[in-house]
Design a protein around this motif. Structure first.
Motif, short mmCIF file in Angstrom:
data_model
loop_
_atom_site.label_atom_id
_atom_site.label_comp_id
_atom_site.label_asym_id
_atom_site.label_seq_id
_atom_site.Cartn_x
_atom_site.Cartn_y
_atom_site.Cartn_z
N GLY A 173 19.44 -0.53 6.89
CA GLY A 173 19.84 -0.53 5.76
C GLY A 173 18.86 -0.97 4.35
O GLY A 173 19.42 -0.90 3.13
N GLN A 174 17.64 -1.30 4.76
CA GLN A 174 16.71 -1.56 3.57
C GLN A 174 16.28 -0.50 2.96
O GLN A 174 15.97 0.67 3.43
N TRP A 175 16.14 -0.63 1.72
CA TRP A 175 15.47 0.32 0.77
C TRP A 175 13.69 0.23 0.39
O TRP A 175 13.65 -0.94 0.55
N ARG A 176 12.97 1.45 0.39
CA ARG A 176 11.78 1.24 0.18
C ARG A 176 11.55 2.38 -0.82
O ARG A 176 12.34 3.20 -1.30
N GLY A 177 10.46 2.45 -1.44
CA GLY A 177 10.14 3.49 -2.48
C GLY A 177 9.22 2.88 -3.74
O GLY A 177 9.71 1.63 -3.98
N PHE A 178 8.74 3.84 -4.46
CA PHE A 178 8.14 2.98 -5.69
C PHE A 178 9.11 2.76 -6.64
O PHE A 178 8.74 1.89 -7.56
N TYR A 179 10.35 3.61 -6.67
CA TYR A 179 11.25 3.11 -7.96
C TYR A 179 12.11 1.90 -7.55
O TYR A 179 12.46 1.29 -8.26
N ILE A 180 12.10 1.73 -6.23
CA ILE A 180 12.73 0.38 -5.55
C ILE A 180 11.71 -0.74 -5.95
O ILE A 180 12.13 -1.73 -6.58
N ASP A 181 10.19 -0.56 -5.95
CA ASP A 181 9.31 -1.51 -6.19
C ASP A 181 9.53 -1.93 -7.80
O ASP A 181 9.48 -3.20 -7.98
#
Length: 280
Positions: free
Chosen positions: A64-72
């Motif tokens: 259920g964890q989010w990643r990605g450069f907009y998450i960063d």
């Protein structure tokens, strides 16, 4: 002679009227709270992400964890504000509605269009992104004119900037609109569509994940859009202005570019994968 009962009743009525009058004013004051003031008061930053949109957004189905450069970028922004990031899920097509209905405070990854600008505000650009297509095997096109033909079947995700650009530039083509970008990609993979319009980073990512697809093409002339943050329209622009300052500051430091390049590598994309003459 005025009775005490009458005086008491009059006083009670006056207090009731005062309380009634105060209630709307209090509610109005609360409703008038700006986005920036609410974030500072609650210590929470509300945002949404889009599943299946790596390297922008990627949700690990197991954790259920989010990643990605907009998450960063969202995490960096929340840290700068010293607030907690509250992250929900949406689609590209619903992001503007989420902002309008005050479900979220910001959405990263909106391409500014005149239609969207009627109802929401935009930040300064985070980066530029060319409109491109992923094709089914055997389908070839190099120009927008070659795509704008009655026999050509194009797939887009409903309400996206890709939907708008194809509607504008390919009025003669057959356009199939899907709820999500993944569904549009499946239509190309299964041969129900000849090509899917995506901004370049998403097209390269889709091709990396599915080698069975055809080519990634950037039709000429090259048309590009910028990727920006979106905000709910409000008279007070403090929140938008703050984020603009934050973006420009971090672009100057190279932090925004670093987040983009690092997350592209997570899905197997590097700048060397970009077609000649096309950059971020």
């Amino acid at each position: 002679m005025v009775s005490r009962r009458l005086v008491g009743s009059a006083a009670g009525l006056a207090l009731a009227m005062a309380a009634t009058a105060a209630t709307p004013a209090s509610a109005q004051a609360q409703a008038a709270e700006t986005t920036f003031d609410r974030i500072r008061r609650t210590k929470k930053l509300r945002a949404n992400a889009v599943a299946g949109a790596a390297p922008y957004y990627h949700k690990d189905l197991a954790t259920g964890q989010w990643r990605g450069f907009y998450i960063d970028l969202l995490k960096m922004l929340a840290e700068e504000l010293e607030v907690e990031l509250e992250l929900g899920e949406t689609t590209w097509g619903n992001a503007v509605l989420d902002l309008q209905s005050n479900k979220i405070d910001i959405f990263f990854g909106l391409n500014p269009t005149p239609k969207r600008a009627l109802v929401v505000d935009f930040s300064v650009p985070c980066f530029s992104n060319a409109f491109s297509f992923i094709t089914k095997r055997g389908f070839a096109a190099k120009t927008w004119d070659e795509l704008n033909r009655p026999e050509v079947k194009l797939a887009v995700d409903l309400g996206s900037s890709q939907d708008q650009v194809v509607t504008r530039l390919c009025p003669k083509a057959q356009v199939a609109r899907f709820k999500s970008a993944d569904e549009a990609t499946i239509a190309v993979q299964t041969g129900r569509a000849d090509a899917q319009c995506l901004v370049l980073i998403l097209a390269l990512s889709a091709k990396k994940k599915n080698p069975a697809l055809g080519d990634v093409i950037v039709p000429t002339p090259v048309f590009a859009t910028t990727s920006n943050a979106g905000f709910r329209r409000e008279a007070d622009k403090t929140w938008r202005d703050y984020v603009n300052t934050w973006i420009e500051f971090n672009k100057g430091l190279g932090a925004v570019r670093s987040a983009i390049v690092t997350n592209m590598e997570l899905v197997g994309i590097s700048e060397s994968d970009f077609p000649p003459g096309v950059t971020l």
